[in-house]
Structure formats: structure tokens, C-alpha cells
Design an enzyme around this catalytic site. Structure first.
Site, PDB file in Angstrom:
ATOM      1  N   HIS A 284      18.827  33.585  53.299  1.00  0.00           N
ATOM      2  CA  HIS A 284      19.066  33.907  54.712  1.00  0.00           C
ATOM      3  C   HIS A 284      17.814  34.516  55.313  1.00  0.00           C
ATOM      4  CE1 HIS A 284      23.758  34.101  54.799  1.00  0.00           C
ATOM      5  NE2 HIS A 284      23.305  33.016  54.207  1.00  0.00           N
TER       6      HIS A 284
ATOM      7  N   TYR B  80      26.969  41.966  61.452  1.00  0.00           N
ATOM      8  CA  TYR B  80      27.282  43.398  61.410  1.00  0.00           C
ATOM      9  C   TYR B  80      27.751  43.765  62.820  1.00  0.00           C
ATOM     10  CZ  TYR B  80      24.893  44.024  56.906  1.00  0.00           C
ATOM     11  OH  TYR B  80      24.534  43.960  55.582  1.00  0.00           O
TER      12      TYR B  80
ATOM     13  N   PRO C 296      27.698  50.923  51.169  1.00  0.00           N
ATOM     14  CA  PRO C 296      27.269  49.519  51.080  1.00  0.00           C
ATOM     15  C   PRO C 296      26.658  48.926  52.352  1.00  0.00           C
ATOM     16  CG  PRO C 296      29.667  49.676  51.107  1.00  0.00           C
ATOM     17  CD  PRO C 296      29.153  51.067  51.037  1.00  0.00           C
TER      18      PRO C 296
ATOM     19  N   LYS D 175      22.140  47.950  49.520  1.00  0.00           N
ATOM     20  CA  LYS D 175      21.023  48.418  48.683  1.00  0.00           C
ATOM     21  C   LYS D 175      21.375  48.740  47.229  1.00  0.00           C
ATOM     22  CE  LYS D 175      17.816  47.968  51.433  1.00  0.00           C
ATOM     23  NZ  LYS D 175      17.311  46.647  51.229  1.00  0.00           N
TER      24      LYS D 175
ATOM     25  N   TYR E 112      15.776  46.233  55.180  1.00  0.00           N
ATOM     26  CA  TYR E 112      16.864  45.368  54.714  1.00  0.00           C
ATOM     27  C   TYR E 112      16.325  44.292  53.763  1.00  0.00           C
ATOM     28  CZ  TYR E 112      21.389  42.957  54.984  1.00  0.00           C
ATOM     29  OH  TYR E 112      22.611  42.391  54.683  1.00  0.00           O
TER      30      TYR E 112
HETATM   31  P1  RFL Z   1      27.621  49.468  37.521  1.00  0.00           P
HETATM   32  O1  RFL Z   1      27.609  48.057  37.992  1.00  0.00           O
HETATM   33  O2  RFL Z   1      28.706  50.349  38.027  1.00  0.00           O
HETATM   34  O3  RFL Z   1      27.664  49.424  35.939  1.00  0.00           O
HETATM   35  C1  RFL Z   1      27.888  50.589  35.172  1.00  0.00           C
HETATM   36  C2  RFL Z   1      28.579  50.176  33.908  1.00  0.00           C
HETATM   37  O4  RFL Z   1      28.738  51.313  33.052  1.00  0.00           O
HETATM   38  C3  RFL Z   1      30.003  51.227  32.439  1.00  0.00           C
HETATM   39  N1  RFL Z   1      30.420  52.540  31.940  1.00  0.00           N
HETATM   40  C4  RFL Z   1      30.340  52.924  30.648  1.00  0.00           C
HETATM   41  N2  RFL Z   1      29.887  52.291  29.561  1.00  0.00           N
HETATM   42  C5  RFL Z   1      29.968  52.952  28.360  1.00  0.00           C
HETATM   43  N3  RFL Z   1      30.482  54.194  28.225  1.00  0.00           N
HETATM   44  C6  RFL Z   1      30.949  54.867  29.306  1.00  0.00           C
HETATM   45  N4  RFL Z   1      31.502  56.078  29.175  1.00  0.00           N
HETATM   46  C7  RFL Z   1      30.877  54.226  30.575  1.00  0.00           C
HETATM   47  N5  RFL Z   1      31.244  54.584  31.842  1.00  0.00           N
HETATM   48  C8  RFL Z   1      30.962  53.567  32.646  1.00  0.00           C
HETATM   49  C9  RFL Z   1      30.891  50.682  33.557  1.00  0.00           C
HETATM   50  O5  RFL Z   1      32.070  50.115  33.056  1.00  0.00           O
HETATM   51  C10 RFL Z   1      29.979  49.651  34.188  1.00  0.00           C
HETATM   52  O6  RFL Z   1      30.133  48.369  33.629  1.00  0.00           O
HETATM   53  O7  RFL Z   1      26.256  50.217  37.819  1.00  0.00           O
HETATM   54  P2  RFL Z   1      24.737  49.621  37.920  1.00  0.00           P
HETATM   55  O8  RFL Z   1      24.447  48.727  36.756  1.00  0.00           O
HETATM   56  O9  RFL Z   1      23.909  50.797  38.188  1.00  0.00           O
HETATM   57  O10 RFL Z   1      24.780  48.665  39.191  1.00  0.00           O
HETATM   58  C11 RFL Z   1      25.002  49.197  40.469  1.00  0.00           C
HETATM   59  C12 RFL Z   1      25.722  48.163  41.345  1.00  0.00           C
HETATM   60  O11 RFL Z   1      26.851  47.661  40.663  1.00  0.00           O
HETATM   61  C13 RFL Z   1      26.143  48.782  42.677  1.00  0.00           C
HETATM   62  O12 RFL Z   1      25.134  49.610  43.185  1.00  0.00           O
HETATM   63  C14 RFL Z   1      26.423  47.694  43.738  1.00  0.00           C
HETATM   64  O13 RFL Z   1      27.552  46.926  43.407  1.00  0.00           O
HETATM   65  C15 RFL Z   1      26.617  48.350  45.102  1.00  0.00           C
HETATM   66  N6  RFL Z   1      26.999  47.395  46.152  1.00  0.00           N
HETATM   67  C16 RFL Z   1      26.073  46.597  46.772  1.00  0.00           C
HETATM   68  N7  RFL Z   1      24.772  46.637  46.407  1.00  0.00           N
HETATM   69  C17 RFL Z   1      23.869  45.790  46.953  1.00  0.00           C
HETATM   70  O14 RFL Z   1      22.690  45.836  46.594  1.00  0.00           O
HETATM   71  N8  RFL Z   1      24.210  44.862  47.903  1.00  0.00           N
HETATM   72  C18 RFL Z   1      25.498  44.765  48.341  1.00  0.00           C
HETATM   73  O15 RFL Z   1      25.768  43.873  49.154  1.00  0.00           O
HETATM   74  C19 RFL Z   1      26.467  45.665  47.794  1.00  0.00           C
HETATM   75  N9  RFL Z   1      27.740  45.564  48.172  1.00  0.00           N
HETATM   76  C20 RFL Z   1      28.331  47.234  46.471  1.00  0.00           C
HETATM   77  C21 RFL Z   1      28.683  46.307  47.497  1.00  0.00           C
HETATM   78  C22 RFL Z   1      29.318  47.941  45.791  1.00  0.00           C
HETATM   79  C23 RFL Z   1      30.619  47.753  46.111  1.00  0.00           C
HETATM   80  N10 RFL Z   1      31.555  48.520  45.359  1.00  0.00           N
HETATM   81  C24 RFL Z   1      32.831  48.140  45.005  1.00  0.00           C
HETATM   82  C25 RFL Z   1      31.126  49.729  44.662  1.00  0.00           C
HETATM   83  C26 RFL Z   1      29.981  46.107  47.833  1.00  0.00           C
HETATM   84  C27 RFL Z   1      30.951  46.814  47.149  1.00  0.00           C
HETATM   85  C28 RFL Z   1      32.338  46.509  47.568  1.00  0.00           C
HETATM   86  C1  PHB Z   2      28.775  41.710  50.578  1.00  0.00           C
HETATM   87  O1  PHB Z   2      28.633  40.490  50.763  1.00  0.00           O
HETATM   88  O2  PHB Z   2      29.594  42.150  49.747  1.00  0.00           O
HETATM   89  C2  PHB Z   2      28.002  42.681  51.369  1.00  0.00           C
HETATM   90  C3  PHB Z   2      26.982  42.216  52.195  1.00  0.00           C
HETATM   91  C4  PHB Z   2      26.258  43.111  52.946  1.00  0.00           C
HETATM   92  C5  PHB Z   2      26.542  44.451  52.872  1.00  0.00           C
HETATM   93  C6  PHB Z   2      27.539  44.921  52.027  1.00  0.00           C
HETATM   94  C7  PHB Z   2      28.278  44.040  51.282  1.00  0.00           C
HETATM   95  O3  PHB Z   2      25.835  45.308  53.639  1.00  0.00           O
END
Ligand code: RFL
Ligand code: PHB
Length: 391
Positions: free
Chosen positions: A72, A201, A294, A298, A384
């Protein structure tokens, strides 16, 4: 058991770090509480910055992303009656990629399979020991109940926002900062082609809305809701009606096409940073050290950037006994962490409806400045589309 690096958590930070270390010939053991299928099916992030994509390409993980992901050039920013497009490529020469975290997680898992990586899934009772010395260890109960102790030269906490690593750093050796926002996101995944070419957005007096996507057939949409929202109060028709209102269905002929919702959840929103990101032989990476709301997309990109900084630092430490990069890791990573923390806070507070009418006027003025002027648009685009890994 003995290895060079124990990695706690098999999310994107943990698996990418084991991949990068493996390429340098450094052995690691990964431990994870959840099952592999759970980790690979959690619906989370969807946007990869250009530096994330370049890094994945450089380490042999970009193939499917380039084939199946969608590049994009920008986003749409809107408020009632107006939609504006920001073209990141024109503004700062960089783009972003739409590629689900689920897919990146599967790519990482397959790459680790090929390399023969040891990953212990479904462990319990993970504990970190002796991080003040250079012989730390991690203990846990394996999925069959066997007690395991792994000794290493370094432990990396990639265990997300609820893992034990952060708590293993003594209180007097750390500082934390945080903010809980007075709203949450209701997120849905729907089997319907996106009604937009690029993300929308939307600021709206009812609350923020975001139209994102996962593929040509799957849409991802979000609505600002109160943090105590009960999903039972949001039947699918209500969700689509509210999305249509906030995203401007009918505005200049634009239409939102509803479809079957396959996943629904409420996500709290908070900012959190812990400093430093290292204590002795324990290093923290990704959500274990910092959490962003979110809105700026980032979180995943920060997790990737941490792993990319940490891999060469651990390699120099373990191979050359050179601690310079390891000593600099926390300060280097935190520069980018704080930039992204500010950007995510700024996007969040600019776009989410508040109860204060003065705030609403300021938001509208800020949005217009960003959407219609070169300076504001360039600032948003630069943040971004993403800063360099070592920013
Ligand atoms: P994770 O992915 O949470 O992985 C951590 C892992 O550690 C495990 N764990 C353990 N393992 C062993 N022993 C224990 N005691 C443990 N406790 C926990 C967990 O089960 C898990 O598997 O962290 P990591 O690797 O630092 O990655 C971070 C990302 O997952 C997170 O920042 C993103 O998903 C955030 N986020 C977004 N980030 C973006 O860059 N772009 C996005 O568009 C974006 N959208 C989002 C998001 C996060 C969301 N949620 C649900 C939090 C949208 C959503 C909805
Ligand atoms: C997503 O597609 O899950 C998403 C995209 C942009 C954001 C947050 C989440 O800022």
C-alpha cells in the site's frame, strides 16, 4: 540441558530472534506456553513497515509476503463529510505492506522447522534464574509434565505483555511508564472483499473506526467502544450499521459492503514502556518491554526491530566476547520505542472521540492540518511507513 540462548515466547519477536541467531550459527531453545496452532491463528497485526519487509527479505523470509501480501502506498484519513488520501511514497519514498501476523508467524514457524529449531510448546511454570551472572537458566514443565532446566549464556524475554520476564527484573533496577486509554477496540474479521483499496482511519463523533483488510477476500474492521463493552451487546447488524455510519457509507457515493463475520473481540488500549530493556544476562524484546495502542500499527514492527538489533548484539557477545552492542542494546532500541510510543499515542488521541467538546475541536483542527498540509502529512507518513531499524 545447555544451549547458548534461551528465548521465552514463540511470538514474532522470539521466532525471528531464533531465526536471526541461527543464521549466525548461535544455538537457541525456545519455550512457549501456548500450542503452535494457537500461536499461528491469533488474529492480530496486519501492517508491516518498509524496514520490516526489507529485513524479512534480507533473511530469506520475504518470499510469500512478496507474493501474497499487498503493498500500500498510503492511507485515507477522514471525518464526516471529508476523506483525504496520504501517499506515503510521494511524501517519504516508502510504502507499507498488508500481511497478517498469522501469516508471518506461519512463515517463521516453517523456517524454524527447516532449521531444526528446538521449540517447546505448551510449557507451564516458566521461571528465570541467575540473571545477575553469566550462567542464567530457565526452568519449566514440558507439555508432558517433565521438569526441564535449560542453562545458557543469555536469556531473552520475548513473552509479550503477560509473560514472566519483565517481572524477573528487580523493582529497583527498572522504571516503567504507562497510560490506559478510556476506550477499547471492537475488532471483526469478515469474509467480504474490502470496500476500500487502502486503509481508512475515520474520526467520527460516535467514535473512531478503521477499515483494514487481510486479503482481496477478507476485511478487518475496528470500532472504538467503551473498555467494559460486552460483545453480547454487539450483534452483527449493529456492528455493520455503526461501521457504515462512522466510515461514511453514502458519502460521495462510497459504500461499505457487509459480509459474514468470522471473528469478533474487544481489545483494551494502553501504552507501556519498561527501561532498561536488559538486566544482566536477561534481555527483553517486543511486547515484553513495551506496548503501544494499535492505532499506529507499530507493535509487531517494534518486536521485529528489537530482534534485529539484539541478534548482532548477542552474536558479538557470544562469539567475540565483545559486549559493546549488547551494552548499547537497551538505549538503541528505546530510541525507536519512544518514537513509536509517541506516534501511537498521537494517532490514538487525534482519532478517538472524547467526551470533551474542546478536545473534539482540537482533533478536527489537527486532522485537517495533517490531511491537507505537507508538513503534517509528511510527519505522519514518516512515522507510519517506518523509521530505520536502528533509529
Ligand atoms: P507476542 O506476539 O505476544 O508473543 C509473546 C509470546 O510469549 C508467550 N508467553 C510465554 N511463553 C513461555 N512462558 C511464559 N510464561 C509465557 N508467557 C507468554 C505467549 O504465549 C506468546 O506466544 O509478543 P511479541 O513477539 O513481542 O510480538 C508483539 C506483537 O504480537 C504485537 O505487538 C502486535 O500484535 C501488536 N499489534 C499490531 N502491531 C503492528 O505492528 N501492526 C498492527 O497492525 C497491529 N495490530 C496488534 C494489532 C495487536 C493486537 N492485539 C490483539 C494485541 C491488532 C491487535 C488486535
Ligand atoms: C489491522 O489490520 O489489524 C490493523 C491495521 C492498522 C492498524 C491497526 C490494526 O493501525
Amino acid at each position: 540441558m545447555r544451549t547458548e540462548v534461551v528465548i521465552i515466547g514463540a511470538g514474532p519477536a522470539g521466532l525471528l530472534l531464533s531465526h536471526l541467531l541461527g543464521r549466525e550459527g548461535i544455538e537457541s531453545v525456545v519455550v512457549e506456553t501456548r500450542s503452535r496452532s494457537h500461536v499461528e491463528s491469533r488474529v492480530r497485526a496486519g501492517i508491516l513497515e518498509s524496514s520490516t519487509v526489507e529485513l524479512l527479505d534480507a533473511v530469506g523470509l520475504g518470499g510469500r509476503l512478496r507474493r501474497e501480501g499487498d503493498e500500500h502506498r498510503g492511507i485515507h484519513l477522514q471525518w464526516p463529510g471529508e476523506r483525504h488520501r496520504l501517499d506515503f511514497v510521494d511524501l517519504v519514498g516508502r510504502s507499507v505492506w498488508v500481511y497478517g501476523q498469522t501469516e508471518l508467524q506461519k512463515d517463521l514457524g516453517r523456517a524454524r522447522d527447516v532449521a531444526g529449531q528446538q521449540i517447546h510448546y505448551e510449557v507451564t511454570g516458566t521461571e528465570v534464574h541467575d540473571i545477575d551472572g553469566d550462567r542464567p537458566s530457565v526452568t519449566f514443565l514440558d507439555s508432558d509434565g517433565t521438569e526441564v532446566r535449560v542453562e545458557a549464556r543469555a536469556v531473552v524475554g520475548c513473552d509479550g505483555s503477560f509473560g514472566p520476564s519483565r517481572a524477573a527484573v528487580p523493582e529497583k533496577a527498572k522504571q516503567t511508564w504507562g497510560r490506559a486509554y478510556p476506550y477499547a477496540w471492537l475488532g471483526v474479521l469478515a469474509d467480504v472483499p474490502p470496500s476500500t483499496d487502502e486503509l481508512i482511519y475515520a474520526w467520527h463523533p460516535h467514535g473512531f473506526a478503521l477499515h483494514s483488510m487481510r486479503s482481496a477476500h477478507v476485511s478487518r474492521l475496528y470500532l472504538q467502544v467503551p473498555p467494559d463493552t460486552d460483545l453480547a451487546d454487539w450483534p452483527n447488524d449493529r456492528i455493520w450499521d455503526e461501521l457504515a455510519a462512522r466510515l461514511g457509507h453514502g458519502q460521495d457515493g462510497w459504500q461499505l459492503t457487509p459480509g459474514p463475520i468470522t471473528e469478533k473481540s474487544v481489545l483494551p488500549m494502553r501504552s507501556f514502556v519498561m527501561e532498561p530493556m536488559r538486566h544482566g544476562s536477561l534481555f527483553l524484546a517486543g511486547d515484553a518491554a513495551h506496548i503501544v495502542p494499535p492505532t499506529g500499527a507499530k507493535g509487531l514492527n517494534l518486536a521485529v526491530a528489537d530482534a534485529a538489533l539484539l541478534a548482532p548484539a548477542l552474536t558479538a557477545l557470544l562469539r567475540e566476547n565483545d559486549s559493546r552492542l549488547a551494552d548499547a542494546y537497551s538505549a538503541t532500541a528505546l530510541r525507536r520505542v519512544w518514537r513509536c510510543t509517541h506516534f501511537s499515542w498521537w494517532m490514538t488521541t487525534m482519532l478517538h472521540a472524547s467526551t470533551d467538546p474542546f478536545d473534539a475541536r482540537l482533533q478536527q483542527s489537527q486532522l485537517r492540518w495533517v490531511a491537507t498540509g505537507q508538513a503534517g502529512a509528511t510527519g505522519l507518513a514518516e512515522n507510519y511507513a517506518g523509521l530505520p531499524i536502528g533509529f
